[in-house]
Structure formats: C-alpha cells, structure tokens
Design an enzyme around this catalytic site. Structure first.
Site, PDB file in Angstrom:
ATOM      1  N   TRP A  44       0.735  -1.369   0.245  1.00  9.82           N
ATOM      2  CA  TRP A  44       0.089   0.060   0.238  1.00  9.82           C
ATOM      3  C   TRP A  44       0.947   1.117  -0.163  1.00  9.82           C
ATOM      4  CZ3 TRP A  44      -4.633  -0.684  -1.538  1.00  9.82           C
ATOM      5  CH2 TRP A  44      -5.553  -1.604  -1.890  1.00  9.82           C
ATOM      6  N   LYS A  92     -12.905  -1.369   6.972  1.00 12.16           N
ATOM      7  CA  LYS A  92     -11.166  -2.006   7.003  1.00 12.16           C
ATOM      8  C   LYS A  92     -12.646  -2.021   9.168  1.00 12.16           C
ATOM      9  CE  LYS A  92      -8.727  -1.894   4.062  1.00 12.16           C
ATOM     10  NZ  LYS A  92      -8.724  -2.772   3.077  1.00 12.16           N
ATOM     11  N   ASP A 136      -2.113   6.877   6.456  1.00 11.68           N
ATOM     12  CA  ASP A 136      -2.461   6.155   5.584  1.00 11.68           C
ATOM     13  C   ASP A 136      -2.920   4.954   6.703  1.00 11.68           C
ATOM     14  OD1 ASP A 136      -5.020   4.115   4.566  1.00 11.68           O
ATOM     15  OD2 ASP A 136      -3.093   4.086   2.496  1.00 11.68           O
TER      16      ASP A 136
END
Lengths: 360, 360
Positions: A102, A196, A172
C-alpha cells in the site's frame, strides 16, 4: 445458514450490533418516515447525524481542535493522488517510507504529481520489518513524509509514531484506525478508507491540521481541494450518506466498548492468541519480525502449499470465512479488526490445531 | 409512524420493494454468511453481483457493445472535473450548454482544465427553457459538447437529444436516467450520480464509448483515468460495494416494472397529473415553458411567499415529505422519480387542492 467468523481484509466484518440496528431502521430512520438513504444531506436530520458522527470520532481519538475531520469519497487510493495535488508543488520533494504494497501504491500514484523520494524501504526484507527510523533518508525540504502505519497485505505495523521533525507526517491509517489509541497531534494528516474499522466501502475519513489547508492550490478544481471540502463541512457535493451513517453507528459502538483503550486491549489479546499459537505450532509460520507484527492482519503459511486448498475448504465449512492470503504473499491471512470477537480467533486457533493434527 | 411519500430531490426515495429486500438480507446476503457490505469485492460472489448489475443496466438501456459501463465514486461533481482531465487538452475548446445550475457547475469545474466555451445558455430566461439547437454556437474542434438533459433545480428537461455532428456529445443524466428510453448511441459519454433513480449516494454510473477511452492521458494518476477503470472492470480500487449492490436491486426492479418504456408511461402520467393540476389551479404556478418541463422535478410556487411555511408544515404532517423548493427558485419542488407511485402524486394533488381551497 448463520453468520460466520469473517476474516476478510476489507470490505471487512462490521459489528453485528451495528448491522442489526441498521437493519431495524432501514426503511424508517428516526422520525424521518424514510430510509436514511432517502433523505437530503442538507436537511437538519442528516446534518445532526453527520455532526454527531464527527464529534464521536473526535472524542474517540481526542482530535485536537485545530484539526478538521472530513468525510470523503474515492477510497484511500484516490487520496494517494489527491494528497500531493493539494500539499506539494510538482517540483517539490515528497518522502515515502515503503513498508508494503500500500505504501508502494501511494508513492506510485504521487509520481506524476510531485518529486517522489523513497526515504526508506523494507522491500529487501520482502516487507517483513519496519525500517529503523535512524536509517531513513529524509529531505528536510520535503512537503511531507508519508507512512502506512499498518500494511494490510504483509501484516506489518508501526508500533511507534516516527519523529519527522519539522516535516509534516502523513499517515494512511485505513487498517489500524480505532484499533488502539492514536496520537493525532504527531501527524499533520491522517486518512483511512472506511472498509476495515469504520464502515462500508466508498467512504474515506480524513483528519487534517488546519494550517496545512492553506497550502491547497486555488487553481485546483474545487472538488479536489481539501480546503473547500473543509469549508463546506464535507458537503461540497452529496456525500456517501449511508457510509457516513454507518460510520456514526460504528463510532458509537466503539465508545460503548470502552473506546480505543479498550479496543487496544481486545485487539492485543486477539493478536497474542493467534501469533502465540502460530509461533508455538511448529506447523504454521508468520514471516514478520515480532516487533513489526500487525495487530489487525495476520498472514500465515502452512508447511506445504498443496495443503492450502484443503485448509480453505475446511475452514469455510467450519464457518471461518475469507482466510485466503493475498496472492503477493500466498498462504492464509486472518484479518482480525475491531469487529472480530476473541471467540472468533479462538475458533480459528482451535480449527488450526485440529487441521495440523490431521495433516501433520 | 409510517413511510411518507418522499419528494426529495436527492438522495431520493428508493423503491420500497428494494429496501425490503436489502433489509431482509442485510446480515446475510445469499450464501455469504455475511452482509454484502462485509465481503471482498474481488471474491466470486461479489463479482457475480457486479456483472449482473452491469448486464441488467445494459439490457435496460440497450447499451451498444462498444460502450463500457463503469461504477465509480465521487458524485457527478467529481466527474465535472475528471471528464475534461480525461478527454480534453488544457488548450482545447470544450462546449457547454447551460440550462440550469448543474450545467453551470459542470462548466465551472472544467475551467481550470480546458478552454470552456458557453455554446448556449438559457440564463436570460432564468432557466425556464431549453435553448433551441439552431441557436447553439458550437466549435467544430471542441473536444466534446456537454449537456445536462434534466436540471434538478429548475425542472427543465431536454425532450430530444441534440445533434452535435462529429463532436462527441456528453450528458449528465443524473436525474433522468432510467426514467424513459435513452438512445445511448447518440451520446459518446453519459454519467449519473446514483442518488436519484439508481440507488444511494456515493456511486456514479458512467457509460462511455470505447474509442473515447483512447484519449485518456497516460500521465494522469491511474485513479483518475477512466481507461484504467474500464480495464479493471471498475475495480481499480475498492468500489462502493453497497451502492453497487443496491443499484443492482433497482435495475432488477425497473426490469420487473416493464423496463424503461413502462417507466416512461408511468412517469409521463405522474407529470401530466401534476402539471395539469398546477396549470388549471389558478393558484399554483410553474415557470417553465411547457415544451421544456421535466418529468422528474416539478417546481411550483404559491400565490404568496408567506404561505410557504404553512404549506410545508401541513404537507409534511400529511405524510408528503421534502417539498421545500431549492433556495435558487423558492416555493416548492416535487421530485417524482421512478420510485414515486402515481398514488403519491395523487395524494399531493389532493393536498394542494385542499390547501388552495383553505388559503384562497
């Protein structure tokens, strides 16, 4: 059929209490005589909902008063691009710390938009560790330093916030937000895809320090300008109202569990149970350095790849869902976000023991 | 309490059958043993849902095979900017036809990104008509011509598709899609925010001709590049899965009603009933030229502004919701999208008659 223990990495399990409430009021929300999906985001009922959700998040994370909270769209990926558009000039350095897939993607999306530097990378370890802060090559003139405090795919997590001095730190936190206390004041900007620990997909929550918003270029189309979103209370255009509503229910639920301190205890216990069993099993293996292991995403491999299909088939039949690992890593991955109860992790460990005994 | 007749302009009423199905399966969708919000968008169950939704939309609008259907985020407003980013060079002309507030906004967002020309405008009529095609000042070198076939705020609608010759025609059909047949082949690109006739907010459906996607600049961040979204089946990143799911249910519902031909009959009847009553009432007034009146959004004023508050209070008490007009127009607005039954419009007319009799 009945609900299984859902180990999906995202979109991920939501608290069952939240789903039951959403179900009960799906056709008529409050006194609206309509679904929460069917009412104007500019009406007083929805505004009250939106403000309450923001306040609950502020309470949970003790967000300082000089930070704005935004409810946006586009997934974290859109903001991989939108962040440099707002906070860096094209010729300006931006520092990225690579700790997994990511953070790699975040750096890649920024490339057409600013001068991307890789300040540190754990790629040489196959992303099994967090690069030591002392070894980071930071540019003091960088517009920001970007980190990904939890990497969903590799299952690595920062357990301390790195100090980047005067350069603003951006994080993030898609897959760690609300899982434990988070010192917002150490970051200039935090953002998270909701799917999430916050709610359904299609919603991004951003927490951004006021002074940073002064950098947003005036020639940017309004819809990409964070300062405009902040000035309009995230209602520059129609927001994802269902996502905002569910996020609000999740924030209330986290509060009812005792807030992020209680969530941290809960999540630490789940992680200890699962890693402890894996490490002692002599059968399963997690490749991540102990000091960098994620509390949220636990990848593990079996002794032989040809057992994977059997493990997946039998675990699913046992009501343990979505354990297939990411193709970049192979094997299995158990995502154990806030909504996963300890009993779910215990059920997984019991299954793993039994599977190992039968397939030694 | 019970559900009212909901005249919200958007987020708008959804078909009650759709809401009941979503409610019934909120905790367990199909055989997933999880909510549809809690499963991976890359798993086979969600992929099947996504493909079915696309196919149903293709069936409903007879979308030609050389068009891609995308399920995106950001609201139509984001695409006001993203469309010129993808399809025009900065120095290239783009033609906008102004028929109300939304086409104005579309043109404004495009300004930093291309050379915006106003090819025609009905601003001089206070947006009470559609400018005659013969009077449009089109640039034959323009990258595209942009129209807004239905304007939600002013309640004006194109009842024919304008011919723009070799220049590709783009349409923001947020508030008219699925309300009647739509000849996709006359447009190069159509896009719609979902929150009127498709589903909840936070989802945008785009229908775009293949050849156009070759124009998307390679130096654009991937997440803003429509060709990348098309190549990835709208799963470049996590889509709004709940929105996609609900859109699929709505497409099935429209099919069950008889498709867009049946919807057009239904919507024409509702519009005729309401405009017919307004025009004959000698009390209420709609300012739009008859040939340009919207089937979806019906603004109307009372004889005196000081009656507005009373009308709103009493209509809401009678279960007729969200009739307050947009501040740009004043008075009332009844949005009568697909999900509004004829009985709802009849109930509104009955109330209006009674109110007029009591407040003459």
């Amino acid at each position: 059929m009945s609900r299984g223990y859902n180990f999906s990495a995202g979109p991920a399990a939501l608290p069952e209490d939240v789903l039951r409430q959403a179900q009960a009021e799906l056709l008529e929300w409050g006194s609206a005589r309509a679904s929460v999906m069917e009412i104007s985001h500019r009406g007083k009922d929805f505004i009250a909902l939106a403000e309450q959700a923001e306040q609950d998040l502020r309470d949970l994370l003790a967000v300082p008063a000089n930070y704005k909270v935004l409810f946006l769209q586009g997934g974290a990926t859109q903001h991989f691009a939108q962040i440099p558009m707002n906070f860096a000039r094209r010729d300006q350095a931006v520092d990225y710390v690579l700790t997994g897939d990511w953070s790699e993607k975040a750096a890649k999306e920024a490339k057409p938009l600013a001068r991307v530097r890789i300040a540190a990378s754990a790629a040489d370890s196959n992303y099994a560790r967090i690069p030591a802060r002392a070894a980071w090559d930071l540019d003091p003139t960088a517009a920001y330093v970007h980190v990904t405090p939890n990497e969903t795919i590799r299952g690595v997590e920062f357990h301390e916030v790195p100090d980047t001095g005067a350069v603003p730190l951006f994080g993030d936190v898609s897959s760690t937000i609300l899982s434990r206390p988070l010192d917002v004041s150490k970051y200039a900007l935090l953002y998270a895809g909701a799917q999430k620990n916050i709610g359904p997909s299609g919603l991004v929550v951003m927490i951004v320090r006021d002074d940073l918003l002064e950098r947003c270029p005036r020639d940017l189309p309004k819809i990409f300008n964070y300062a405009e979103h902040a000035a309009q209370g995230s209602m520059l255009n129609t927001p994802n109202t269902w996502g905002w509503y569910l996020a609000g229910l999740v924030f209330k639920w986290v509060k009812a569990q005792g807030g992020v301190v209680a969530m941290a205890e809960h999540n630490r216990a789940k992680a200890q149970l699962l890693y402890g069993y894996i490490d002692g099993s002599g059968y399963y293996r997690n490749p991540v350095e102990k000091s960098a292991r994620s509390w949220m995403n636990v990848p593990f491999t079996l002794p032989r790849e040809d057992l994977d299909a059997k493990f997946l088939e039998e675990s699913e039949a046992a009501g343990l869902l979505a354990l297939k690992g990411h193709r970049a890593v192979g094997g299995m991955r158990a995502s154990i976000y806030n909504a996963m109860p300890l009993e779910g992790v215990q059920a997984l460990v019991d299954f793993m023991k039994d599977f190992a005994a039968r397939n030694g």
